[in-house]
Design a protein around this motif. Structure first.
Motif, PDB file in Angstrom:
ATOM      1  N   THR A  43     -15.945   5.328   6.326  1.00 16.85           N
ATOM      2  CA  THR A  43     -15.455   4.127   6.606  1.00 16.85           C
ATOM      3  C   THR A  43     -15.739   3.825   7.962  1.00 16.85           C
ATOM      4  O   THR A  43     -15.285   2.963   8.492  1.00 16.85           O
ATOM      5  CB  THR A  43     -13.716   4.587   6.894  1.00 16.85           C
ATOM      6  OG1 THR A  43     -13.384   5.707   7.577  1.00 16.85           O
ATOM      7  CG2 THR A  43     -13.094   4.732   5.404  1.00 16.85           C
ATOM      8  N   GLN A  87      -9.071   6.252  -2.229  1.00 15.06           N
ATOM      9  CA  GLN A  87      -9.099   7.159  -1.061  1.00 15.06           C
ATOM     10  C   GLN A  87      -8.154   8.238  -1.381  1.00 15.06           C
ATOM     11  O   GLN A  87      -8.667   9.505  -1.182  1.00 15.06           O
ATOM     12  CB  GLN A  87      -8.748   6.503   0.239  1.00 15.06           C
ATOM     13  CG  GLN A  87      -9.755   5.614   0.738  1.00 15.06           C
ATOM     14  CD  GLN A  87      -9.467   5.063   2.238  1.00 15.06           C
ATOM     15  OE1 GLN A  87      -8.480   4.482   2.276  1.00 15.06           O
ATOM     16  NE2 GLN A  87     -10.098   5.464   3.118  1.00 15.06           N
ATOM     17  N   GLU A 141      -8.711   7.146  12.155  1.00 15.70           N
ATOM     18  CA  GLU A 141      -7.297   7.139  12.190  1.00 15.70           C
ATOM     19  C   GLU A 141      -6.766   6.870  10.705  1.00 15.70           C
ATOM     20  O   GLU A 141      -5.524   7.111  10.359  1.00 15.70           O
ATOM     21  CB  GLU A 141      -6.753   6.131  13.167  1.00 15.70           C
ATOM     22  CG  GLU A 141      -6.886   6.920  14.599  1.00 15.70           C
ATOM     23  CD  GLU A 141      -6.156   6.033  15.610  1.00 15.70           C
ATOM     24  OE1 GLU A 141      -4.989   5.600  15.551  1.00 15.70           O
ATOM     25  OE2 GLU A 141      -6.819   5.791  16.688  1.00 15.70           O
ATOM     26  N   SER A 142      -7.292   5.803  10.063  1.00 16.58           N
ATOM     27  CA  SER A 142      -6.755   5.375   8.848  1.00 16.58           C
ATOM     28  C   SER A 142      -6.929   6.586   7.657  1.00 16.58           C
ATOM     29  O   SER A 142      -6.167   6.299   6.754  1.00 16.58           O
ATOM     30  CB  SER A 142      -7.606   4.133   8.147  1.00 16.58           C
ATOM     31  OG  SER A 142      -8.992   4.356   8.154  1.00 16.58           O
ATOM     32  N   GLU A 143      -7.509   7.617   8.097  1.00 19.17           N
ATOM     33  CA  GLU A 143      -7.758   8.447   7.052  1.00 19.17           C
ATOM     34  C   GLU A 143      -6.797   9.998   7.543  1.00 19.17           C
ATOM     35  O   GLU A 143      -6.842  10.729   6.578  1.00 19.17           O
ATOM     36  CB  GLU A 143      -9.133   9.138   7.006  1.00 19.17           C
ATOM     37  CG  GLU A 143     -10.031   7.917   6.550  1.00 19.17           C
ATOM     38  CD  GLU A 143     -11.670   8.229   6.568  1.00 19.17           C
ATOM     39  OE1 GLU A 143     -11.952   8.400   5.604  1.00 19.17           O
ATOM     40  OE2 GLU A 143     -11.931   8.644   7.677  1.00 19.17           O
ATOM     41  N   LYS A 175      -3.910  10.242   7.396  1.00 20.67           N
ATOM     42  CA  LYS A 175      -2.544  10.686   6.581  1.00 20.67           C
ATOM     43  C   LYS A 175      -2.983  11.232   5.366  1.00 20.67           C
ATOM     44  O   LYS A 175      -2.169  11.919   4.398  1.00 20.67           O
ATOM     45  CB  LYS A 175      -2.167   9.146   6.119  1.00 20.67           C
ATOM     46  CG  LYS A 175      -2.929   8.460   5.373  1.00 20.67           C
ATOM     47  CD  LYS A 175      -2.621   6.760   4.944  1.00 20.67           C
ATOM     48  CE  LYS A 175      -3.623   6.061   4.425  1.00 20.67           C
ATOM     49  NZ  LYS A 175      -3.067   4.732   4.420  1.00 20.67           N
TER      50      LYS A 175
END
Length: 363
Positions: A9, A61, A78-80, A82
């Motif tokens: 990403t 994802q 940061e989007s990953e 979680k």
């Protein structure tokens, strides 16, 4: 074991953690490989290539991350965050010394995070998973530097190789490790005037056997750095301190003394950078001008050549991925080099070099 291969990403990061050929090897060993759809397209690998190799294509994802072992190229963004979970193994480049937020999250979530860049072979002090990308980044640093020296790109308008009757451009390389050596190879091949500065006299002696009189080799101290940098057309930061932030070797004051339109390419940017004025950039917006000097600070430089870089990386990572797939965390007990790659485990920061950067995070 179930192995997940997410699509990267990071901005214009077209590499992929596993090539179809390695996916096939793992499948033949009885493991299940899950690849996020389109993950390999940027590197020249289609979903069909992975299907023919025995991998399974997943559409989201979440589906690809929900696996025992996740193999990537670059650190989770940061989007990953979680998707990271307890008892999961994450195997990728991390460069935690330059990223406190990611370090804290890895500790909190309980993942076992193994960093390619700190896998170290005992005795030889070799970094087998960092070396292939260092070779590529070193070579690209001069290619990109030459490009941004062009007037239309904001540079001085200097041709590194010069022409008969006009002296060549000067390339100054801070650090004589793998990156610096490969940068020098390309710069010498272009016909530039090249200097390498390093604090390791033995390394300088070794470099003399490679380059002879074609490269000026200097011991790295403040006086030599100051004299060299002022006169550089292209300055390349190639400093590596295992697991730690790179030291600042070139101050803003010294950058101000460089000629307008000179170029800085700092390959150490993913470890914080060794040039005070250098900030991370991206492949989309790779350069900016500060103090009249063009700065290039893309931390994932090999992503520019993903077909080559993915295969070069996989050639080195395959044995370690195979061991992790076969043995899980027991692989850390049988392979000391892989064990040295562990940065975070059981909610603890465990790598000594990263601990020295974030002592307050050490429990």
């Amino acid at each position: 074991m179930e192995i997940g291969i997410p699509k990267e990403t990071k901005d214009q990061e077209f590499r992929v953690g596993l090539s179809p050929s390695v996916a096939r090897v793992l499948r033949e060993s009885g493991h299940r490989v899950y690849v996020e759809t389109q993950a390999g397209v940027g590197a020249g690998f289609s979903d069909d290539d992975y299907l023919h190799a025995g991998a399974e294509i997943v559409p989201t994802q979440e589906a690809v991350w929900n696996r025992e072992l996740v193999v990537k190229v670059k650190e989770p963004l940061e989007s990953e965050y979680k998707f990271l979970q307890k008892e999961q193994i994450l195997f990728t480049y991390l460069h935690l010394a330059a990223d406190r937020k990611l370090t804290e999250h890895l500790i909190d979530c309980g993942v076992t995070a193994i960093a390619y860049e700190t896998v170290e072979q005992s005795g030889a002090n070799k970094l087998p998973l960092l070396t292939p990308m260092s070779i590529i980044a070193g070579r690209l640093s001069v290619q990109f530097g030459a490009r941004y020296l062009e007037r239309q790109q904001g540079g001085r308008g200097v041709l590194l190789g010069g022409v008969p009757g006009v002296k060549p451009g000067k390339v100054v390389i801070l650090g004589g490790g793998v990156v610096g050596t490969e940068a020098a190879r390309i710069a010498v091949g272009m016909g530039a005037s090249v200097q390498i500065l390093d604090v390791n006299v033995d390394r300088l002696s070794y470099l003399e056997t490679i380059f002879g009189s074609r490269v000026e080799l200097l011991y790295s101290n403040s006086a030599h750095i100051e004299a060299a940098v002022k006169d550089a057309d292209l300055l390349i930061g190639a400093v590596l301190v295992l697991g730690k932030r790179a030291p600042i070797l070139v101050s803003r004051t010294l950058v101000k003394q460089m000629r307008a339109g000179s170029v800085i390419v700092d390959v150490a940017v993913d470890q914080g950078g060794c040039i005070e004025t250098l900030n991370p950039t991206s492949h989309t917006n790779p350069v900016y001008i500060e103090e009249g000097v063009v700065h290039y600070g893309v931390p994932n430089m090999p992503g520019a050549v993903p077909w080559t870089a993915t295969q070069a990386l996989n050639n080195s990572t395959q044995p370690y991925i195979q061991q992790l797939a076969n043995l899980g965390l027991k692989a850390l007990e049988t392979n000391p080099a892989l064990a040295k790659g562990v940065n975070v485990q059981n909610h603890r920061l465990v790598h000594p070099a990263v601990q020295s950067v974030f002592p307050d995070l050490v429990s």
